[in-house]
Design a protein around this motif. Structure first.
Motif, short mmCIF file in Angstrom:
data_model
loop_
_atom_site.label_atom_id
_atom_site.label_comp_id
_atom_site.label_asym_id
_atom_site.label_seq_id
_atom_site.Cartn_x
_atom_site.Cartn_y
_atom_site.Cartn_z
N PRO A 36 19.74 16.18 -10.00
CA PRO A 36 18.47 15.49 -10.26
C PRO A 36 17.33 16.51 -10.38
N VAL A 37 16.57 16.42 -11.48
CA VAL A 37 15.44 17.31 -11.70
C VAL A 37 14.14 16.55 -11.93
N GLY A 38 14.21 15.23 -11.94
CA GLY A 38 13.01 14.42 -12.13
C GLY A 38 13.29 12.98 -11.75
N THR A 39 12.22 12.24 -11.50
CA THR A 39 12.37 10.84 -11.12
C THR A 39 11.09 10.07 -11.42
N LEU A 40 11.23 8.79 -11.54
CA LEU A 40 10.10 7.87 -11.55
C LEU A 40 10.63 6.48 -11.25
N GLN A 41 9.71 5.61 -10.86
CA GLN A 41 10.04 4.21 -10.64
C GLN A 41 9.21 3.36 -11.59
N LEU A 42 9.89 2.51 -12.32
CA LEU A 42 9.24 1.58 -13.25
C LEU A 42 9.43 0.18 -12.69
N THR A 43 8.31 -0.51 -12.46
CA THR A 43 8.33 -1.86 -11.91
C THR A 43 7.82 -2.83 -12.96
N LEU A 44 8.59 -3.87 -13.22
CA LEU A 44 8.16 -4.92 -14.15
C LEU A 44 7.47 -6.01 -13.36
N ILE A 45 6.27 -6.40 -13.82
CA ILE A 45 5.46 -7.37 -13.09
C ILE A 45 5.16 -8.54 -14.02
N PRO A 46 5.91 -9.65 -13.88
CA PRO A 46 5.58 -10.84 -14.67
C PRO A 46 4.27 -11.43 -14.17
N GLY A 47 3.48 -11.97 -15.06
CA GLY A 47 2.20 -12.51 -14.64
C GLY A 47 1.72 -13.65 -15.50
N LEU A 48 0.70 -14.32 -15.03
CA LEU A 48 0.06 -15.38 -15.80
C LEU A 48 -1.05 -14.83 -16.69
N SER A 49 -1.73 -13.79 -16.23
CA SER A 49 -2.83 -13.24 -17.02
C SER A 49 -2.31 -12.61 -18.31
N ARG A 94 -2.09 -14.01 -21.14
CA ARG A 94 -1.25 -15.00 -21.81
C ARG A 94 0.19 -14.96 -21.32
N GLY A 95 0.37 -14.77 -20.03
CA GLY A 95 1.71 -14.81 -19.44
C GLY A 95 2.52 -13.55 -19.68
N SER A 96 1.87 -12.45 -19.89
CA SER A 96 2.59 -11.22 -20.23
C SER A 96 3.18 -10.54 -19.00
N THR A 97 4.10 -9.66 -19.28
CA THR A 97 4.70 -8.82 -18.24
C THR A 97 4.14 -7.42 -18.40
N ARG A 98 3.76 -6.83 -17.27
CA ARG A 98 3.26 -5.46 -17.24
C ARG A 98 4.34 -4.56 -16.67
N ALA A 99 4.24 -3.29 -16.99
CA ALA A 99 5.10 -2.29 -16.38
C ALA A 99 4.23 -1.32 -15.60
N LEU A 100 4.63 -1.03 -14.39
CA LEU A 100 3.91 -0.11 -13.52
C LEU A 100 4.78 1.12 -13.29
N ILE A 101 4.24 2.29 -13.59
CA ILE A 101 4.95 3.56 -13.37
C ILE A 101 4.44 4.16 -12.07
N GLU A 102 5.36 4.51 -11.19
CA GLU A 102 5.04 5.09 -9.89
C GLU A 102 5.97 6.25 -9.59
N GLY A 103 5.57 7.08 -8.64
CA GLY A 103 6.46 8.11 -8.08
C GLY A 103 7.01 9.07 -9.11
N VAL A 104 6.19 9.51 -10.06
CA VAL A 104 6.66 10.46 -11.08
C VAL A 104 6.71 11.84 -10.44
N ARG A 105 7.87 12.45 -10.46
CA ARG A 105 8.01 13.80 -9.92
C ARG A 105 9.01 14.58 -10.75
N VAL A 106 8.73 15.87 -10.88
CA VAL A 106 9.63 16.81 -11.54
C VAL A 106 9.91 17.93 -10.54
N HIS A 107 11.17 18.28 -10.40
CA HIS A 107 11.56 19.35 -9.49
C HIS A 107 10.82 20.63 -9.87
N ALA A 108 10.43 21.41 -8.87
CA ALA A 108 9.66 22.64 -9.10
C ALA A 108 10.33 23.56 -10.12
#
Length: 165
Positions: A78-91, A93-107
């Protein structure tokens, strides 16, 4: 006529092993936590020795179909990672958002475009999942990260707030 010593063609540096992107497994958790802890902010937030806490968190992430914990792997490591979270919503027009978190690349892998590849993967996966928006947050002190995200097309459009619980 040439003068001086004839030049010897230099051989190009060997190309790095190709990167593969895959879903994280429980076996990846120690390496991922190590990457999360490998910067000044992460060193304050993470406790890599508390393996049970991270294993429980991984189990919750892995069981949730809206969570995509991804590993960038080179030569079986493993030399990199991230977490992608899908967030269904009403706002929106009922769209789904994607949230990117925890982006890291090995030194050892920084500076070769891996961060861009991780974010590009997340954007493409968000499109594949019919998201209408990709968002992320970045600590206010990470000025270089802000420039990086702006180069990739993100706009600093909102002011975020957090509360520790």
């Amino acid at each position: 006529m040439s003068t001086g010593t004839p030049s010897t063609p230099s051989s190009p540096a060997p190309a790095p092993e190709p990167i593969t992107m895959r879903r994280a497994t429980a076996d990846d958790v120690p390496a991922l936590v190590s990457m999360l802890a490998d910067d000044p902010l992460g060193a304050q937030r993470e406790s890599p020795d508390e393996t049970a806490v991270y294993r429980e968190a991984f189990d919750r992430i892995d069981a949730d179909p809206h969570q995509h914990l991804v590993v960038a792997e080179r030569d079986g490591h493993p030399v990199g990672t991230l977490q992608l979270t899908l967030i269904p919503g009403l706002s929106r027009r009922g769209s789904t958002r994607a949230l990117i978190e925890g982006v890291r690349v090995h030194a050892d892998a920084r500076g070769d475009g891996l961060g861009s590849r991780l974010i590009q993967w997340a954007i493409e996966e968000a499109r594949r999942q019919d998201c209408t928006l990709v968002q992320l947050t970045s600590d206010a002190t990470r000025i270089e990260a802000h420039r990086f995200y702006e180069r990739l097309g993100f706009e600093a459009s909102h002011l975020g707030f957090k509360m520790q619980l």
